[in-house]
Design an enzyme around this catalytic site. Structure first.
Site, PDB file in Angstrom:
ATOM      1  N   GLN A  31      -4.788   3.760  16.487  1.00  0.00           N
ATOM      2  CA  GLN A  31      -5.980   3.052  16.026  1.00  0.00           C
ATOM      3  C   GLN A  31      -6.916   2.840  17.218  1.00  0.00           C
ATOM      4  O   GLN A  31      -6.482   2.703  18.345  1.00  0.00           O
ATOM      5  CB  GLN A  31      -5.598   1.692  15.425  1.00  0.00           C
ATOM      6  CG  GLN A  31      -4.703   1.787  14.204  1.00  0.00           C
ATOM      7  CD  GLN A  31      -5.465   2.204  12.947  1.00  0.00           C
ATOM      8  OE1 GLN A  31      -6.589   2.689  13.021  1.00  0.00           O
ATOM      9  NE2 GLN A  31      -4.845   2.032  11.793  1.00  0.00           N
TER      10      GLN A  31
ATOM     11  N   ASP B 292     -13.397  14.809  -2.932  1.00  0.00           N
ATOM     12  CA  ASP B 292     -13.510  16.125  -3.564  1.00  0.00           C
ATOM     13  C   ASP B 292     -14.781  16.095  -4.400  1.00  0.00           C
ATOM     14  O   ASP B 292     -15.564  15.142  -4.307  1.00  0.00           O
ATOM     15  CB  ASP B 292     -12.242  16.382  -4.419  1.00  0.00           C
ATOM     16  CG  ASP B 292     -11.902  17.868  -4.513  1.00  0.00           C
ATOM     17  OD1 ASP B 292     -12.828  18.666  -4.761  1.00  0.00           O
ATOM     18  OD2 ASP B 292     -10.720  18.224  -4.358  1.00  0.00           O
ATOM     19  N   ILE B 293     -14.986  17.093  -5.240  1.00  0.00           N
ATOM     20  CA  ILE B 293     -16.187  17.103  -6.088  1.00  0.00           C
ATOM     21  C   ILE B 293     -16.070  15.988  -7.130  1.00  0.00           C
ATOM     22  O   ILE B 293     -14.960  15.531  -7.446  1.00  0.00           O
ATOM     23  CB  ILE B 293     -16.392  18.479  -6.759  1.00  0.00           C
ATOM     24  CG1 ILE B 293     -15.186  18.851  -7.626  1.00  0.00           C
ATOM     25  CG2 ILE B 293     -16.663  19.555  -5.712  1.00  0.00           C
ATOM     26  CD1 ILE B 293     -15.409  20.094  -8.482  1.00  0.00           C
TER      27      ILE B 293
ATOM     28  N   ASP C  79      -3.505   4.290  -1.722  1.00  0.00           N
ATOM     29  CA  ASP C  79      -4.426   4.701  -0.646  1.00  0.00           C
ATOM     30  C   ASP C  79      -4.352   6.216  -0.471  1.00  0.00           C
ATOM     31  O   ASP C  79      -3.754   6.717   0.474  1.00  0.00           O
ATOM     32  CB  ASP C  79      -4.002   3.962   0.638  1.00  0.00           C
ATOM     33  CG  ASP C  79      -4.829   4.356   1.857  1.00  0.00           C
ATOM     34  OD1 ASP C  79      -5.987   4.762   1.689  1.00  0.00           O
ATOM     35  OD2 ASP C  79      -4.295   4.235   2.974  1.00  0.00           O
ATOM     36  N   LEU C  80      -4.960   6.936  -1.436  1.00  0.00           N
ATOM     37  CA  LEU C  80      -4.941   8.406  -1.346  1.00  0.00           C
ATOM     38  C   LEU C  80      -6.286   8.948  -0.878  1.00  0.00           C
ATOM     39  O   LEU C  80      -6.451  10.157  -0.731  1.00  0.00           O
ATOM     40  CB  LEU C  80      -4.522   9.021  -2.694  1.00  0.00           C
ATOM     41  CG  LEU C  80      -3.121   8.624  -3.159  1.00  0.00           C
ATOM     42  CD1 LEU C  80      -2.753   9.316  -4.470  1.00  0.00           C
ATOM     43  CD2 LEU C  80      -2.058   8.941  -2.096  1.00  0.00           C
ATOM     44  N   LYS C  81      -7.249   8.072  -0.670  1.00  0.00           N
ATOM     45  CA  LYS C  81      -8.553   8.458  -0.087  1.00  0.00           C
ATOM     46  C   LYS C  81      -9.099   9.724  -0.729  1.00  0.00           C
ATOM     47  O   LYS C  81      -9.314  10.745  -0.060  1.00  0.00           O
ATOM     48  CB  LYS C  81      -8.420   8.653   1.433  1.00  0.00           C
ATOM     49  CG  LYS C  81      -7.886   7.441   2.181  1.00  0.00           C
ATOM     50  CD  LYS C  81      -7.908   7.672   3.683  1.00  0.00           C
ATOM     51  CE  LYS C  81      -7.397   6.498   4.480  1.00  0.00           C
ATOM     52  NZ  LYS C  81      -5.952   6.250   4.357  1.00  0.00           N
TER      53      LYS C  81
ATOM     54  N   THR D 143     -10.485   3.951  10.841  1.00  0.00           N
ATOM     55  CA  THR D 143     -10.392   3.085  12.023  1.00  0.00           C
ATOM     56  C   THR D 143      -9.836   3.833  13.249  1.00  0.00           C
ATOM     57  O   THR D 143      -9.867   3.306  14.354  1.00  0.00           O
ATOM     58  CB  THR D 143      -9.516   1.853  11.726  1.00  0.00           C
ATOM     59  OG1 THR D 143      -8.387   2.277  10.969  1.00  0.00           O
ATOM     60  CG2 THR D 143     -10.265   0.811  10.952  1.00  0.00           C
TER      61      THR D 143
ATOM     62  N   LYS E 114       0.841  -1.198   0.000  1.00  0.00           N
ATOM     63  CA  LYS E 114       0.000   0.000   0.000  1.00  0.00           C
ATOM     64  C   LYS E 114       0.873   1.243   0.000  1.00  0.00           C
ATOM     65  O   LYS E 114       1.770   1.388   0.837  1.00  0.00           O
ATOM     66  CB  LYS E 114      -0.899   0.010   1.239  1.00  0.00           C
ATOM     67  CG  LYS E 114      -1.814   1.227   1.302  1.00  0.00           C
ATOM     68  CD  LYS E 114      -2.793   1.122   2.441  1.00  0.00           C
ATOM     69  CE  LYS E 114      -2.285   1.687   3.738  1.00  0.00           C
ATOM     70  NZ  LYS E 114      -2.190   3.156   3.781  1.00  0.00           N
TER      71      LYS E 114
ATOM     72  N   ARG F  55       2.490  -0.559  10.989  1.00  0.00           N
ATOM     73  CA  ARG F  55       3.466  -0.553  12.085  1.00  0.00           C
ATOM     74  C   ARG F  55       3.738  -1.903  12.717  1.00  0.00           C
ATOM     75  O   ARG F  55       4.904  -2.172  13.045  1.00  0.00           O
ATOM     76  CB  ARG F  55       3.040   0.497  13.134  1.00  0.00           C
ATOM     77  CG  ARG F  55       3.283   1.926  12.632  1.00  0.00           C
ATOM     78  CD  ARG F  55       2.520   2.947  13.424  1.00  0.00           C
ATOM     79  NE  ARG F  55       1.090   2.841  13.174  1.00  0.00           N
ATOM     80  CZ  ARG F  55       0.176   3.666  13.680  1.00  0.00           C
ATOM     81  NH1 ARG F  55       0.551   4.655  14.463  1.00  0.00           N
ATOM     82  NH2 ARG F  55      -1.104   3.509  13.392  1.00  0.00           N
TER      83      ARG F  55
END
Ligand code: C5P
Length: 246
Positions: free
Chosen positions: A207, A77-78, A72-74, A136, A45, A228
């Site tokens: 977390q 935006d519009i 994983d840039l999440k 999370t 990732k 981690r």
């Protein structure tokens, strides 16, 4: 190369369901971890830290070398902006990327449509598109603070239902919600990716909604994201073995 967490002949080892979060500050450190771990887990990732440090060229380096990359840039935006960024993610050859379900069904539907069109037109492999439900690290009190009247668990199931109805391939959720999502979404191939994996005896770091690897799989997770607990271990291969066999 022998894989940790050996499986019966004909079935994939459980470690294939681990996506290692390359949460490091540059391409050189990431390269050395990839060299050490490649072939022992399912995918890598690349998230905000490494992408901000090393950029799209490192993503392309990984995909060109044949590594499965979860970008994983999440995106949040519009619809036009997210859909356009999503097409660029597909062009980098990633295996999977994500958007925030909180961006709404219009944004998710348009992203799926534009990625499908671009992949057909440019003969690209179509990446899996999944939606983050509730991070999370977020608890019920954090949601109440910003005005949510539902719990993190209920919000995650609701957002997963919207993501599935919008044509997404899956979601990111806590391992504690995987079972409820699995029993609510009709599509049995719906991908459930769960970060927040910790050994029973370990620290949670930042977390909050955590579970063990085996329990996450038992709850219906398709893949787990682990950072981690593997990255900080003195012996990373032993850590993968311990996590799988707990
Ligand atoms: O180090 P740790 O195992 O907690 O790493 C979890 C990884 O999963 C991090 O890269 C984090 O950005 C990511 N993640 C998460 N919760 C989500 C989505 C992604 O922790 N809902």
């Amino acid at each position: 190369m022998s894989k940790p967490c050996e499986a019966p002949i004909g079935s994939a080892p459980a470690s294939d369901q681990i996506i290692l979060a390359l949460d490091v500050n540059g391409a050189n450190e990431a390269r050395s971890i990839v060299k050490e771990i490649a072939g022992r887990i399912g995918a890598f990732k690349i998230g905000l830290q490494l992408f901000t440090a090393a950029g799209p060229s490192f993503v392309r380096e990984m995909t060109s070398a044949g590594h499965k990359v979860f970008l994983d840039l999440k995106f949040h935006d519009i619809p036009n902006t997210v859909a356009s960024a999503a097409v660029e993610a597909a062009r980098m050859g990633v295996w999977m990327f994500n958007v925030h379900a909180m961006g709404g069904s219009n944004m998710m539907r348009r992203t799926v449509e534009e990625v499908n069109e671009a992949c057909a037109r440019e003969k690209l492999a179509r990446p899996l598109i999944i939606a983050v439900t509730v991070l999370t690290s977020v608890g019920d009190d954090d949601l109440a603070e910003v005005g949510f009247e539902t719990t993190a668990g209920d919000s995650a199931v609701r957002l997963a239902t919207i993501a599935a109805a919008s044509g997404l391939d899956g979601v990111v959720a806590s391992p504690l919600e995987a079972a409820a999502i699995r029993s609510t979404v009709a599509n049995k191939d719906f991908v459930i990716v769960t970060p927040g994996i910790r050994r029973a005896s370990a620290t949670k770091d930042d977390q909050r909604r955590v579970n063990t690897f085996r329990q996450a799989l038992a709850n219906g997770s398709t893949y787990t994201v682990i950072g981690r607990p593997i990255l900080s271990a003195a012996d990373r291969i032993a850590a993968i073995n311990d996590i799988c066999s707990e």
